[in-house]
Every structure is written in C-alpha cells, then in structure tokens.
Design a protein around this motif. Structure first.
Motif, PDB file in Angstrom:
ATOM      1  N   ASP A 296      90.541  28.985  24.720  1.00 16.38           N
ATOM      2  CA  ASP A 296      89.836  29.690  25.791  1.00 16.38           C
ATOM      3  C   ASP A 296      90.776  30.577  26.601  1.00 16.38           C
ATOM      4  OD1 ASP A 296      91.235  27.851  27.257  1.00 16.38           O
ATOM      5  OD2 ASP A 296      89.491  26.848  28.096  1.00 16.38           O
ATOM      6  N   THR A 297      91.841  31.036  25.943  1.00 19.62           N
ATOM      7  CA  THR A 297      92.815  31.924  26.566  1.00 19.62           C
ATOM      8  C   THR A 297      92.991  33.148  25.691  1.00 19.62           C
ATOM      9  OG1 THR A 297      94.008  30.011  27.461  1.00 19.62           O
ATOM     10  CG2 THR A 297      95.196  32.096  27.402  1.00 19.62           C
ATOM     11  N   GLU A 298      93.036  34.317  26.297  1.00 24.62           N
ATOM     12  CA  GLU A 298      93.328  35.523  25.528  1.00 24.62           C
ATOM     13  C   GLU A 298      94.817  35.498  25.192  1.00 24.62           C
ATOM     14  OE1 GLU A 298      90.288  38.968  26.718  1.00 24.62           O
ATOM     15  OE2 GLU A 298      91.615  38.392  28.371  1.00 24.62           O
ATOM     16  N   ILE A 299      95.149  35.443  23.924  1.00 18.00           N
ATOM     17  CA  ILE A 299      96.526  35.229  23.489  1.00 18.00           C
ATOM     18  C   ILE A 299      97.388  36.474  23.694  1.00 18.00           C
ATOM     19  CG2 ILE A 299      98.013  34.620  21.546  1.00 18.00           C
ATOM     20  CD1 ILE A 299      95.622  33.068  20.386  1.00 18.00           C
ATOM     21  N   PHE A 300      96.891  37.633  23.330  1.00 17.33           N
ATOM     22  CA  PHE A 300      97.665  38.879  23.384  1.00 17.33           C
ATOM     23  C   PHE A 300      98.993  38.736  22.652  1.00 17.33           C
ATOM     24  CE2 PHE A 300      94.938  39.734  27.170  1.00 17.33           C
ATOM     25  CZ  PHE A 300      94.257  40.804  26.609  1.00 17.33           C
ATOM     26  N   GLY A 301      98.922  38.151  21.485  1.00 16.95           N
ATOM     27  CA  GLY A 301     100.085  37.996  20.621  1.00 16.95           C
ATOM     28  C   GLY A 301      99.610  37.828  19.189  1.00 16.95           C
ATOM     29  N   PRO A 302     100.535  37.944  18.228  1.00 19.38           N
ATOM     30  CA  PRO A 302     100.161  37.920  16.796  1.00 19.38           C
ATOM     31  C   PRO A 302      99.928  36.503  16.279  1.00 19.38           C
ATOM     32  CG  PRO A 302     102.518  38.207  17.007  1.00 19.38           C
ATOM     33  CD  PRO A 302     101.964  38.192  18.408  1.00 19.38           C
ATOM     34  N   VAL A 303      98.903  35.836  16.789  1.00 18.08           N
ATOM     35  CA  VAL A 303      98.620  34.453  16.417  1.00 18.08           C
ATOM     36  C   VAL A 303      97.183  34.345  15.918  1.00 18.08           C
ATOM     37  CG1 VAL A 303      98.472  32.068  17.233  1.00 18.08           C
ATOM     38  CG2 VAL A 303     100.249  33.588  18.131  1.00 18.08           C
ATOM     39  N   ALA A 304      97.021  33.732  14.756  1.00 19.75           N
ATOM     40  CA  ALA A 304      95.698  33.474  14.188  1.00 19.75           C
ATOM     41  C   ALA A 304      95.490  31.969  14.134  1.00 19.75           C
ATOM     42  CB  ALA A 304      95.590  34.074  12.782  1.00 19.75           C
ATOM     43  N   ALA A 305      94.515  31.480  14.878  1.00 18.50           N
ATOM     44  CA  ALA A 305      94.202  30.054  14.921  1.00 18.50           C
ATOM     45  C   ALA A 305      92.996  29.790  14.030  1.00 18.50           C
ATOM     46  CB  ALA A 305      93.904  29.637  16.356  1.00 18.50           C
ATOM     47  N   ILE A 306      93.180  28.981  12.994  1.00 21.61           N
ATOM     48  CA  ILE A 306      92.107  28.695  12.040  1.00 21.61           C
ATOM     49  C   ILE A 306      91.455  27.358  12.364  1.00 21.61           C
ATOM     50  CG2 ILE A 306      91.533  28.308   9.619  1.00 21.61           C
ATOM     51  CD1 ILE A 306      93.928  30.079   8.884  1.00 21.61           C
ATOM     52  N   LEU A 307      90.132  27.404  12.499  1.00 26.23           N
ATOM     53  CA  LEU A 307      89.335  26.196  12.703  1.00 26.23           C
ATOM     54  C   LEU A 307      88.266  26.167  11.618  1.00 26.23           C
ATOM     55  CD1 LEU A 307      89.797  27.693  15.733  1.00 26.23           C
ATOM     56  CD2 LEU A 307      89.136  25.384  16.366  1.00 26.23           C
ATOM     57  N   THR A 308      87.859  24.992  11.204  1.00 26.90           N
ATOM     58  CA  THR A 308      86.850  24.898  10.159  1.00 26.90           C
ATOM     59  C   THR A 308      85.483  24.567  10.745  1.00 26.90           C
ATOM     60  OG1 THR A 308      87.360  22.561   9.788  1.00 26.90           O
ATOM     61  CG2 THR A 308      88.533  24.181   8.424  1.00 26.90           C
ATOM     62  N   PHE A 309      84.443  24.922   9.981  1.00 29.84           N
ATOM     63  CA  PHE A 309      83.078  24.573  10.364  1.00 29.84           C
ATOM     64  C   PHE A 309      82.281  24.259   9.114  1.00 29.84           C
ATOM     65  CE2 PHE A 309      82.628  29.045   9.374  1.00 29.84           C
ATOM     66  CZ  PHE A 309      81.357  29.155   8.832  1.00 29.84           C
ATOM     67  N   ASP A 310      81.121  23.642   9.329  1.00 31.85           N
ATOM     68  CA  ASP A 310      80.265  23.269   8.209  1.00 31.85           C
ATOM     69  C   ASP A 310      78.920  23.970   8.197  1.00 31.85           C
ATOM     70  OD1 ASP A 310      81.936  21.243   6.861  1.00 31.85           O
ATOM     71  OD2 ASP A 310      81.748  20.170   8.754  1.00 31.85           O
ATOM     72  N   ASP A 311      78.382  24.357   9.367  1.00 32.29           N
ATOM     73  CA  ASP A 311      77.084  25.021   9.377  1.00 32.29           C
ATOM     74  C   ASP A 311      77.011  26.051  10.494  1.00 32.29           C
ATOM     75  OD1 ASP A 311      75.742  23.830  11.852  1.00 32.29           O
ATOM     76  OD2 ASP A 311      76.229  22.009  10.737  1.00 32.29           O
TER      77      ASP A 311
ATOM     78  N   ARG B 127      80.509  26.675  18.852  1.00 32.52           N
ATOM     79  CA  ARG B 127      81.953  26.672  19.085  1.00 32.52           C
ATOM     80  C   ARG B 127      82.482  28.075  19.380  1.00 32.52           C
ATOM     81  NH1 ARG B 127      84.324  23.674  14.164  1.00 32.52           N
ATOM     82  NH2 ARG B 127      86.278  23.883  15.307  1.00 32.52           N
ATOM     83  N   ALA B 128      81.970  29.071  18.681  1.00 39.07           N
ATOM     84  CA  ALA B 128      82.425  30.449  18.924  1.00 39.07           C
ATOM     85  C   ALA B 128      82.038  30.906  20.326  1.00 39.07           C
ATOM     86  CB  ALA B 128      81.836  31.388  17.878  1.00 39.07           C
ATOM     87  N   ASN B 129      80.883  30.487  20.801  1.00 42.17           N
ATOM     88  CA  ASN B 129      80.410  30.896  22.123  1.00 42.17           C
ATOM     89  C   ASN B 129      80.987  30.049  23.254  1.00 42.17           C
ATOM     90  OD1 ASN B 129      78.835  32.976  21.086  1.00 42.17           O
ATOM     91  ND2 ASN B 129      77.030  31.667  20.846  1.00 42.17           N
ATOM     92  N   ASP B 130      81.697  28.994  22.918  1.00 42.66           N
ATOM     93  CA  ASP B 130      82.263  28.090  23.926  1.00 42.66           C
ATOM     94  C   ASP B 130      83.573  28.661  24.464  1.00 42.66           C
ATOM     95  OD1 ASP B 130      82.732  25.943  25.586  1.00 42.66           O
ATOM     96  OD2 ASP B 130      83.540  24.671  23.979  1.00 42.66           O
ATOM     97  N   THR B 131      83.474  29.776  25.167  1.00 41.09           N
ATOM     98  CA  THR B 131      84.630  30.452  25.735  1.00 41.09           C
ATOM     99  C   THR B 131      84.158  31.319  26.900  1.00 41.09           C
ATOM    100  OG1 THR B 131      86.383  32.090  25.305  1.00 41.09           O
ATOM    101  CG2 THR B 131      84.371  32.309  24.018  1.00 41.09           C
ATOM    102  N   PRO B 132      85.014  31.530  27.888  1.00 38.41           N
ATOM    103  CA  PRO B 132      84.614  32.417  28.984  1.00 38.41           C
ATOM    104  C   PRO B 132      84.682  33.887  28.594  1.00 38.41           C
ATOM    105  CG  PRO B 132      86.821  31.558  29.372  1.00 38.41           C
ATOM    106  CD  PRO B 132      86.297  30.868  28.144  1.00 38.41           C
TER     107      PRO B 132
END
Length: 199
Positions: A100-115, A122-127
């Motif tokens: 929930d933080t704007e990274i402003f750096g070259p970082v890709a965080a991978i999370l998995t989902f099923d449906d 989860r995608a909308n759970d951010t300010p």
C-alpha cells in the motif's frame, strides 16, 4: 530520473503460471544495465535521491522479512550514486508495506491468486488508484476485470496507457479530475447555466 507514476508495482499472477512468470521476469529484469543515464547501453538510471533509494531498500527488506523471495536484485550496488537494481520479489505477503505504498523504484512484487473475485478484492485493497493493467487471453474477462478495478485508467493487454488523446488521472489518493483528451479540456472550461421560464 526515469520514474513513472504509471509503473506497475504489484503483480497479481494466477497461481498456475506464477513460477514461470517470475522466472521470465527475473531473467528480463536481471539483464537490464544499471548506471548513469548519460552512458550508452544503460537501461536503468538512479533513483531521485538518497531518501528515495532508502525507501526502496526498506520496502524490499520488509517484504523479505515477511517471507518474500528475491528472484533478482534486492541489494544496493557498490559505488556512488542513488542506484538500485531491478528487483523481482516472489511470494510477497499481502501485509508487506510495499502493498500500500507507492514504491517509485524498480521493484516488481509478485503475488498469486486463484480466482477473479479474489484478485479484484486484493488489487483494490489500496489507497491508490491511478492505473491498473490486465493481461488475459479472453476479451470478456479482460473487460469484466477492468470494470471491477478501482483505478482511473486501465491498460488491457498493454503496458502503456499514456496517450495525449486520452484522459489521464486516478481515483482514491491518486488524484481528482483528469488531464488530457476532451475530458481534460473540460477541466479548464467554465460552464454557465441559464434558466429561462417558459410560458
């Protein structure tokens, strides 16, 4: 400094392809050359300042402490300058600060989902809500998921959304109103309403 507000930070990848996606992304990111942008052959320049780099380091460290695996990068290079290598993290915990933080750096965080329902929640759970990206083989699914995202812009099967003919802007803490396109022009116009009685 090459930073883009529209850069993807969180990658929600279906569990069935997450390992292969992470491997391929790490290969591509690991091949990028880090250095001063004035040099030939450099792909990734420095972050804006030392505080910006420290923020990225803290966010990555927090994710790793919570169980994320560093597939590539994740460590400040030796030498002067505010450089940080392209970094891919797999198995990122949803409680990680970078979620929930704007990274402003070259970082890709991978999370998995099923449906779909899960990934939209989860995608909308951010300010934040500037832009989201949807990659899928099914147009119906792509449009359905795009409509469910709480963002001002969606790139459907494309990583580029900026276009002078289109409105640019976000929702939530990512802005109010739009610039660009006809909608953006409307922001600069004054509207006058005249009421006339009809007898």
């Amino acid at each position: 400094m090459g930073e883009a507000r529209t850069a993807a930070n969180r990658f929600f990848v279906h569990r069935s392809v997450a390992d292969e996606f992470g491997r391929r992304l790490a290969e591509r990111m690991g091949a990028l050359v880090v250095g001063p942008g004035t040099r030939d052959g450099v792909d990734v320049g420095p972050l804006i300042d030392a505080n910006g780099r420290a923020k990225v380091e803290e966010l990555v460290a927090d994710a790793v402490e919570r169980g994320a695996e560093v597939l590539v990068g994740g460590r400040r290079p030796e030498g002067p300058g505010n450089f940080y290598p392209p970094t891919v993290l797999a198995g990122v915990d949803s409680a990680s600060r970078l979620m929930d933080t704007e990274i402003f750096g070259p970082v890709a965080a991978i999370l998995t989902f099923d449906d779909e329902g899960e990934v939209l929640r989860r995608a909308n759970d951010t300010p934040w809500g500037l832009v989201g990206y949807v990659f899928t083989q099914g147009l119906d699914r792509g449009l359905r998921v795009s409509e469910g995202l709480e963002v001002g812009m969606v790139g459907l099967n494309t990583g580029l959304v900026s276009n002078p003919a289109a409105p640019f802007g976000g929702v939530k803490q990512s802005g109010l109103g739009r610039e660009g396109g006809r909608v953006g022009i409307d922001e600069f116009l004054e509207c006058q309403y005249v009421a006339v009685p009809v007898r």
